[in-house]
Design an enzyme around this catalytic site. Sequence first.
Site, PDB file in Angstrom:
ATOM      1  N   THR A 127       4.898   2.121  -5.127  1.00  0.00           N
ATOM      2  CA  THR A 127       4.461   1.462  -6.359  1.00  0.00           C
ATOM      3  C   THR A 127       3.586   2.451  -7.114  1.00  0.00           C
ATOM      4  O   THR A 127       3.285   3.539  -6.601  1.00  0.00           O
ATOM      5  CB  THR A 127       3.641   0.189  -6.052  1.00  0.00           C
ATOM      6  OG1 THR A 127       2.369   0.600  -5.515  1.00  0.00           O
ATOM      7  CG2 THR A 127       4.348  -0.720  -5.060  1.00  0.00           C
ATOM      8  N   ASP A 128       3.156   2.073  -8.324  1.00  0.00           N
ATOM      9  CA  ASP A 128       2.312   2.988  -9.100  1.00  0.00           C
ATOM     10  C   ASP A 128       1.022   3.317  -8.360  1.00  0.00           C
ATOM     11  O   ASP A 128       0.576   4.453  -8.348  1.00  0.00           O
ATOM     12  CB  ASP A 128       1.990   2.378 -10.466  1.00  0.00           C
ATOM     13  CG  ASP A 128       3.233   2.391 -11.365  1.00  0.00           C
ATOM     14  OD1 ASP A 128       4.180   3.147 -11.037  1.00  0.00           O
ATOM     15  OD2 ASP A 128       3.262   1.642 -12.346  1.00  0.00           O
ATOM     16  N   CYS A 129       0.432   2.291  -7.721  1.00  0.00           N
ATOM     17  CA  CYS A 129      -0.830   2.572  -7.029  1.00  0.00           C
ATOM     18  C   CYS A 129      -0.641   2.955  -5.564  1.00  0.00           C
ATOM     19  O   CYS A 129      -1.549   3.488  -4.942  1.00  0.00           O
ATOM     20  CB  CYS A 129      -1.803   1.402  -7.181  1.00  0.00           C
ATOM     21  SG  CYS A 129      -1.058  -0.198  -6.918  1.00  0.00           S
ATOM     22  N   TYR A 130       0.526   2.637  -4.987  1.00  0.00           N
ATOM     23  CA  TYR A 130       0.843   3.055  -3.611  1.00  0.00           C
ATOM     24  C   TYR A 130       2.158   3.818  -3.633  1.00  0.00           C
ATOM     25  O   TYR A 130       3.209   3.260  -3.302  1.00  0.00           O
ATOM     26  CB  TYR A 130       0.971   1.835  -2.687  1.00  0.00           C
ATOM     27  CG  TYR A 130      -0.282   1.012  -2.543  1.00  0.00           C
ATOM     28  CD1 TYR A 130      -1.345   1.487  -1.783  1.00  0.00           C
ATOM     29  CD2 TYR A 130      -0.393  -0.227  -3.164  1.00  0.00           C
ATOM     30  CE1 TYR A 130      -2.501   0.730  -1.642  1.00  0.00           C
ATOM     31  CE2 TYR A 130      -1.544  -0.979  -3.020  1.00  0.00           C
ATOM     32  CZ  TYR A 130      -2.600  -0.501  -2.256  1.00  0.00           C
ATOM     33  OH  TYR A 130      -3.734  -1.245  -2.119  1.00  0.00           O
TER      34      TYR A 130
END
Lengths: 402, 135
Positions: A127-130
């Site tokens: 994901t964008d943050c992970y």
Amino acid sequence: MSKTYEQINEKIRRGEAVVLTAEEVSRMALTMSPEEIADRVDVVTTATFGAMCSSGAFVNFGHADPPIRMERIELNGVSVSGGLAAVDTYIGATDCDSANPEYGGGHIIEDLVAGKDILLEAWGKGTDCYPRRHIRTYVNIDTLNEAYLYNPRNAYQNYNVAVNSSERTIHTYMGKLYPRSGNASYSTAGELSPLINDPECRTIGLGTHIFLGGGDGYVMWNGTQFDTSKEVNAYGIPVGNARTIAVAGELRGMSTDFLRGVYYEKYGCSLYVGIGVPIPILDADLARRVSIRNDQIETNVVDYGDGNKVIGRTNYAELRSGSITVGGRRIRTVPVSSLAKAREIAAILKSRIETGGFLLSEPVRAMPAFGAVKRLEERSVPFGGRTEVLFGAHREKDLSDF
Amino acid sequence: MKRKYMLSFPESTGDKPVVCELVRRYDICVNIIQASISPAMAGTMLAELDACAEELTQAVEFLAGRGVGVELLTDKIALREDGCLQCGNCVLACFSGALTIGAPDWKLAFDRDRCVLCRACITACPRGLFGISAE
Ligand code: SF4
Ligand code: SF4
């Protein structure tokens, strides 16, 4: 004369508390009245050590760099919950890999407590943050952040005796049951068993301080399948499986002596858990309760080979004699939970309390007064079958809005 | 010396007192551990024979001469006792009385002389503590 928790704790702090195990107090009760016992005794220790399938541990792995949102997680090849945020998981005692069924969640928990390295492999979609999608590394009890046992259903108040009248051997969590009622197994520590000694849970509630897996733990909630509706015998003991407790405790400080992964042939994995519960003798009513003896604790004989039918009734004195008689036939009886280990736990808890190392806690909430177990009723499901889900509702709204 | 044998009796020996004759002819002690006989009088017997080496050899030859199948059992059940949970599952599975658990200490006891090598304990132990060791 009645006592308070605070008065008992004060005696424990001063090293003056009188502590007996539940077996010792049952012997004392042969010559003493409940009033005399309440005068003399402050705490009675109870214990059990057996397979408790509804057990497990929450752990937090910490974030790697770059971080990953772990959506599929394996520990030593065993798939565990991927449904808890990014790096939390719950290791269920019965989690296992069907290709290697002899090693499961219970063994992972034991290996963590033993300080062993455990292979962690996890996958995420990125994901964008992970951003990360895969990780493979070792973890152990020292590298983890939190690691605590949380068991939704332990320490059953009484339990069935299992027999098998069918024509073939069946493999169960109650052991190998031979055909034509060739043997019978039972699993409660009788007069030493925690919830037998406080059958209405006057002192066992949310927040009760207990011995758990060798370390410290607490009662967290009523256990699942908490049942107050079972028939109660003349001594106030429910006949058959009744109340249960949910317990939790820090994994660090527990010992593999009292937490062991097990595998039952053709059944699966589980965890042997050692639990010790102190009962404060606040008054004569509790003194009477803890004085219960094996011959006063009755349970049902259940036919696991014929739809769990109740086929008889017995008590723990008879069970421990080595055989019971059901329908005119003698059947050999064997325990499948450890009385020797339960005694060891009751003795350890006794000495921890005597030496001031273990204080009692008053429950902050009592157990439910009523509880009954529902069956899962099956309903007919049309093709497709999913009930309306939020996910679908959102999508349709999106389409009409834009 | 003691030796365990699985003896198979064909139907033809059913009406002859073979074991009785064995005991009478040789200075031998026969401990019958398990026996099963079919209606047609054929059957198997797990027995421990106790005698000096020479007599044992003669006894086995005698039995073979009478048409009895003789199989020497050299396997032994090994138990790693230190990892034992005292849980009783092996006792539940053991029918010979070799494995017992009970008063006063409720700890597992293993009387190897009573073991009939049925191997039920090997799969019954949830910690996998049993194995086979060849002598
Ligand atoms: S092999 Fe059979 S008889 Fe021998 S100890 Fe195991 S279960 Fe008992
Ligand atoms: S089944 Fe295994 S762990 Fe349980 S008592 Fe027997 S040897 Fe010990």
